[in-house]
Design a protein around this motif. Structure first.
Motif: not given
Length: 209
Positions: A50, A44-45, A47-48, A41
């Motif tokens: 963190r 690659y983002n 999911t919002a 994450n």
């Protein structure tokens, strides 16, 4: 407290609140998944969410809350994203064949890496649109990636006779339920109590009419 201990503690508390008793080895694999997701994450983002601790509540426990309602030998998780709820459900039921479907290339790459890293022999990944998925499935999960009507219009044919479509939703929208396409009916609407998560959660169980 070490980070993995913190995640383990959150998961154990949440499972106790859900009334689910999972073997220690399985709980460790669930934590492995969260750690892998957190690493990917960052680049690659996916999911919002963190914080890995929040991932335990909002992803793992949210997925596991519907585990008692999953049935049959085959499951398709449509719009799987980072593998939710498909990967947690595949981990807790290795005898079930699970298909993860997502059209986003980077999310599909993560799904394939998760399958490889976690040695999920019962899971396959399809990178593509839900409209193009072959076959039929005893159970279908979808975690709020579209309206009920859109999901069923696009992919209702994937639901086997006698199967269950499990739509995970937040606040219930009456107009969305009223717009159910012909040939389907709502069997049950269940409020979900997800430990550590705020806001409403519902599971809408749809079957063929």
């Amino acid at each position: 407290m070490a980070e993995r201990d913190r995640l383990r503690h959150r998961l154990d508390e949440g499972l106790a609140a859900l009334g689910q008793d999972l073997p220690a080895a399985l709980r460790e694999r669930l934590i492995d998944y969260v750690e892998l997701l957190a690493r990917w994450n960052a680049a690659y983002n996916l999911t919002a969410v963190r914080d890995p601790g929040e991932m335990v509540h909002r992803h793992l426990l949210d997925s596991l809350a519907i585990a008692p309602h999953v049935s049959g030998a085959t499951l398709a998780d449509l719009g799987s994203g980072a593998g939710l709820p498909g990967i947690p459900l595949a981990l807790v039921a290795p005898e079930r064949q699970v298909t993860l479907v997502d059209s986003n290339g980077k999310k599909a790459r993560f799904l394939r890496e998760a399958v490889r890293t976690l040695k999920l022999a019962n899971v396959r990944v399809i990178e593509g649109r839900v409209q193009d998925v072959p076959g039929q499935f005893d159970c279908i999960t979808a975690r709020a990636f579209a309206t009920l009507a859109d999901m069923l219009n696009w992919a209702g044919g994937l639901l086997a006779e006698g199967g269950s479509w499990l739509a995970m939703k937040g606040r219930l929208q009456e107009e969305e339920i009223a717009a159910l396409p012909a040939g389907f009916q709502i069997a049950r609407i269940l409020p979900l109590q997800v430990p550590g998560s705020e806001g409403e959660r519902h599971l809408i169980v749809v079957r063929r009419a």
